[in-house]
Design a protein around this motif. Structure first.
Motif, PDB file in Angstrom:
ATOM      1  N   VAL A 166       0.861  -1.181   0.000  1.00  0.00           N
ATOM      2  CA  VAL A 166       0.000   0.000   0.000  1.00  0.00           C
ATOM      3  C   VAL A 166       0.896   1.228   0.000  1.00  0.00           C
ATOM      4  O   VAL A 166       1.875   1.284   0.723  1.00  0.00           O
ATOM      5  CB  VAL A 166      -0.911   0.035   1.247  1.00  0.00           C
ATOM      6  CG1 VAL A 166      -1.727   1.319   1.273  1.00  0.00           C
ATOM      7  CG2 VAL A 166      -1.815  -1.178   1.276  1.00  0.00           C
ATOM      8  N   LEU A 167       0.570   2.178  -0.799  1.00  0.00           N
ATOM      9  CA  LEU A 167       1.294   3.455  -0.795  1.00  0.00           C
ATOM     10  C   LEU A 167       0.311   4.556  -0.462  1.00  0.00           C
ATOM     11  O   LEU A 167      -0.692   4.704  -1.134  1.00  0.00           O
ATOM     12  CB  LEU A 167       1.913   3.728  -2.172  1.00  0.00           C
ATOM     13  CG  LEU A 167       2.589   5.089  -2.321  1.00  0.00           C
ATOM     14  CD1 LEU A 167       3.812   5.179  -1.426  1.00  0.00           C
ATOM     15  CD2 LEU A 167       2.967   5.338  -3.762  1.00  0.00           C
ATOM     16  N   THR A 219      -3.500  -0.179  -3.480  1.00  0.00           N
ATOM     17  CA  THR A 219      -3.407  -1.464  -2.782  1.00  0.00           C
ATOM     18  C   THR A 219      -3.561  -2.601  -3.774  1.00  0.00           C
ATOM     19  O   THR A 219      -4.441  -2.551  -4.636  1.00  0.00           O
ATOM     20  CB  THR A 219      -4.521  -1.597  -1.713  1.00  0.00           C
ATOM     21  OG1 THR A 219      -4.494  -0.472  -0.864  1.00  0.00           O
ATOM     22  CG2 THR A 219      -4.341  -2.863  -0.909  1.00  0.00           C
ATOM     23  N   ARG A 220      -2.733  -3.601  -3.656  1.00  0.00           N
ATOM     24  CA  ARG A 220      -2.871  -4.810  -4.473  1.00  0.00           C
ATOM     25  C   ARG A 220      -3.827  -5.755  -3.758  1.00  0.00           C
ATOM     26  O   ARG A 220      -3.641  -6.074  -2.590  1.00  0.00           O
ATOM     27  CB  ARG A 220      -1.499  -5.490  -4.656  1.00  0.00           C
ATOM     28  CG  ARG A 220      -1.533  -6.740  -5.528  1.00  0.00           C
ATOM     29  CD  ARG A 220      -1.838  -6.376  -6.960  1.00  0.00           C
ATOM     30  NE  ARG A 220      -1.507  -7.449  -7.868  1.00  0.00           N
ATOM     31  CZ  ARG A 220      -2.372  -8.192  -8.529  1.00  0.00           C
ATOM     32  NH1 ARG A 220      -3.672  -7.995  -8.333  1.00  0.00           N
ATOM     33  NH2 ARG A 220      -1.982  -9.112  -9.372  1.00  0.00           N
ATOM     34  N   SER A 221      -4.866  -6.163  -4.455  1.00  0.00           N
ATOM     35  CA  SER A 221      -5.843  -7.091  -3.876  1.00  0.00           C
ATOM     36  C   SER A 221      -5.844  -8.388  -4.669  1.00  0.00           C
ATOM     37  O   SER A 221      -5.225  -8.486  -5.728  1.00  0.00           O
ATOM     38  CB  SER A 221      -7.240  -6.469  -3.890  1.00  0.00           C
ATOM     39  OG  SER A 221      -7.669  -6.248  -5.219  1.00  0.00           O
ATOM     40  N   GLU A 222      -6.546  -9.377  -4.157  1.00  0.00           N
ATOM     41  CA  GLU A 222      -6.596 -10.676  -4.839  1.00  0.00           C
ATOM     42  C   GLU A 222      -7.233 -10.564  -6.217  1.00  0.00           C
ATOM     43  O   GLU A 222      -6.850 -11.264  -7.150  1.00  0.00           O
ATOM     44  CB  GLU A 222      -7.391 -11.681  -3.983  1.00  0.00           C
ATOM     45  CG  GLU A 222      -6.683 -12.088  -2.702  1.00  0.00           C
ATOM     46  CD  GLU A 222      -5.383 -12.805  -2.964  1.00  0.00           C
ATOM     47  OE1 GLU A 222      -5.301 -13.560  -3.957  1.00  0.00           O
ATOM     48  OE2 GLU A 222      -4.433 -12.607  -2.181  1.00  0.00           O
ATOM     49  N   PHE A 242       6.993   1.181  -4.789  1.00  0.00           N
ATOM     50  CA  PHE A 242       6.299   0.424  -3.755  1.00  0.00           C
ATOM     51  C   PHE A 242       5.582  -0.797  -4.307  1.00  0.00           C
ATOM     52  O   PHE A 242       5.296  -1.737  -3.574  1.00  0.00           O
ATOM     53  CB  PHE A 242       5.328   1.314  -2.977  1.00  0.00           C
ATOM     54  CG  PHE A 242       5.060   0.754  -1.614  1.00  0.00           C
ATOM     55  CD1 PHE A 242       6.006   0.881  -0.622  1.00  0.00           C
ATOM     56  CD2 PHE A 242       3.892   0.070  -1.344  1.00  0.00           C
ATOM     57  CE1 PHE A 242       5.788   0.324   0.627  1.00  0.00           C
ATOM     58  CE2 PHE A 242       3.658  -0.485  -0.099  1.00  0.00           C
ATOM     59  CZ  PHE A 242       4.618  -0.354   0.891  1.00  0.00           C
ATOM     60  N   LEU A 243       5.310  -0.784  -5.585  1.00  0.00           N
ATOM     61  CA  LEU A 243       4.705  -1.962  -6.205  1.00  0.00           C
ATOM     62  C   LEU A 243       5.764  -2.952  -6.656  1.00  0.00           C
ATOM     63  O   LEU A 243       5.475  -3.919  -7.349  1.00  0.00           O
ATOM     64  CB  LEU A 243       3.828  -1.538  -7.394  1.00  0.00           C
ATOM     65  CG  LEU A 243       2.561  -0.763  -7.002  1.00  0.00           C
ATOM     66  CD1 LEU A 243       1.838  -0.252  -8.237  1.00  0.00           C
ATOM     67  CD2 LEU A 243       1.627  -1.643  -6.168  1.00  0.00           C
ATOM     68  N   GLY A 244       7.014  -2.725  -6.250  1.00  0.00           N
ATOM     69  CA  GLY A 244       8.063  -3.710  -6.450  1.00  0.00           C
ATOM     70  C   GLY A 244       9.102  -3.380  -7.496  1.00  0.00           C
ATOM     71  O   GLY A 244      10.065  -4.129  -7.654  1.00  0.00           O
TER      72      GLY A 244
END
Length: 457
Positions: A16-17, A171-174, A215-217
């Motif tokens: 999450v950023l 936010t990354r969600s499923e 932040f997302l890698g």
């Protein structure tokens, strides 16, 4: 910046950023009482973002496409580009016109040829013209023509365009991504980052996208201003030549080794030097100085002539016109204003007749003409840079789709990536190509996913 999750690989955790605005205590972000759902969400409403939104919609008529931008009016950078005329592309585009991983750049450019780009722009209602330099502009000579056409196509095709929707959390969600903006929350199956770089921050390119990408890698290579004018030391004579342009050969040396050599038009200004050739070489100076390396910029003001050839010419002029003044003789090669300034800078009297010019003065002057070292003090900074050098490495992107290799469902496009083009419309070509490819690929991946799900059902 507040990070609500520890740094980790995106496949394993939910990053999450959250960005807290400077005046958030006085003007708090509205409570997230509005929730929407998108198939494809694009963050950034510039050239790449608009191209992505249009392409996504064209390849999935039923998809819900959302385009979010923090500015109240989209496309500010488009409007100021090309002196307000918008140099949309060039009549010849090759990987050599760009800096970055040339192998990957070649493959990306192959996805959308110049002919396809021109046909696409024409289909939007933008008639183009080619200038002698190869630059291509709308026939109206107005950047507004380009922006209006892009916005009209996006809205008419059903894209939900959301200006004044500053994103402050991802936010990354499923099931995909959650994008929190100033008015609420957007759930998206696919996310495209097209936020731009750091150049011209007043237009909205404030580097926020790099924080999202990190932040997302993703990694982000050091970023510096490119296509930016350079400042000269106050002892130079540039102020007396302000407004004068001339053809030069510029050679950049980094730690004593030649890094770049190119010919073009140099413009003297009240602060230093600008013009196409200076803008193109500026990236080498900014990158080298950012790395703490020693960099020198040399100019040859008589392109096509070596120092020996120039010496022979000078001696011949002395014999044939011994009573002609030094400045008048040099004005046969370079603008007279420049000739006079260079003479004085080289401690030579511009009014001396040729027969009275000492050999030491002649040699010093000829060296200044062919290998003039510019006393560069710095660059004009992000507010005057047209593009960013550095960014998300192309190696972390699938060049066939612009999808992240690290986080499935995430796509990146435009200036955010570690690729910058020379002056002449090449950075717009990169925006149209990568944005269109990202939008098309995101839409197609959703269609493939839906077909697979239907087959299972």
């Amino acid at each position: 910046v507040q990070l609500s999750a520890r740094k980790s690989r995106p496949q394993l955790r939910t990053p999450v950023l959250k960005v807290v605005e400077k005046h958030s205590m006085k003007n708090p972000t509205p409570s997230p009482d509005k929730t929407s759902t998108a198939d494809v969400a694009i963050i950034g409403g510039g050239a790449a973002g608009l191209a992505a939104a249009i392409a996504a919609r064209e390849h999935s008529q039923d998809a819900r496409i959302y385009l979010l931008d923090g500015a109240k009016s989209l496309g500010a950078k488009i409007l100021v580009s090309g002196g307000g005329r918008c140099n949309v592309t060039h009549d010849r585009v090759t990987p050599k016109d760009f800096f970055g991983n040339r192998h990957i750049i070649r493959n990306v450019l192959a996805a959308c040829s110049l002919e396809q780009t021109i046909a696409w722009l024409t289909s939007l209602g933008i008639e183009l013209k080619r200038e002698d330099s190869g630059k291509m502009f709308p026939t109206t000579d107005k950047a507004r023509t380009v922006l209006n056409a892009l916005l009209a196509r996006a809205r008419d095709s059903g894209v939900t365009v959301c200006p004044d929707h500053r994103v402050n959390e991802v936010t990354r969600s499923e099931s995909g991504f959650q994008v929190r903006h100033r008015y609420g929350l957007l759930h998206a199956a696919r996310l495209i980052l097209a936020t731009g770089g750091q150049s011209l921050p007043k237009t909205g390119s404030d580097g926020f996208g790099y924080r999202l990408a990190r932040f997302l890698g993703h990694h982000v290579t050091p970023t510096v201003p490119a296509l930016v004018p350079l400042l000269l030391h106050h002892s130079m004579f540039h102020t007396t030549l302000s407004g004068l342009s001339q053809e030069v050969v510029l050679t950049t040396q980094v730690d004593g080794r030649e890094a770049d050599r190119r010919t073009g038009s140099l413009l003297w200004t009240h602060f230093g030097i600008s013009g196409p050739v200076v803008m193109d070489v500026s990236r080498f100076w900014t990158l080298a100085t950012n790395q703490g390396l020693h960099v020198d910029l040399y100019g040859n003001f008589v392109p096509g002539r070596s120092s020996e050839e120039l010496k022979e010419w000078f001696l011949r002029q002395t014999v044939e016109h011994p009573k002609r003044s030094l400045v008048r003789t040099l004005s046969l090669l370079v603008p007279e204003r420049f000739a006079e300034s260079l003479c004085r800078h080289s401690s030579c009297d511009p009014q001396h007749i040729m027969a009275q010019v000492a050999r030491t003065d002649r040699d010093r002057l000829l060296n200044a003409l062919t290998r003039f070292r510019f006393p560069i003090e710095g660059d004009r900074g992000w507010n005057f840079a047209e593009v960013t050098a550095g960014g998300v490495p192309l190696e972390e992107i699938d060049y066939r789709t612009m999808e992240s290799k690290l986080l499935p469902g995430l796509y990146l496009a435009g200036e955010l990536l570690d690729c910058d083009g020379r002056i002449g419309g090449f950075n717009f070509q990169w925006a149209w190509t990568t944005g269109g490819l990202a939008g098309r690929s995101a839409a197609k991946s959703l269609l493939a996913k839906n077909r697979h799900q239907e087959a299972l059902d």
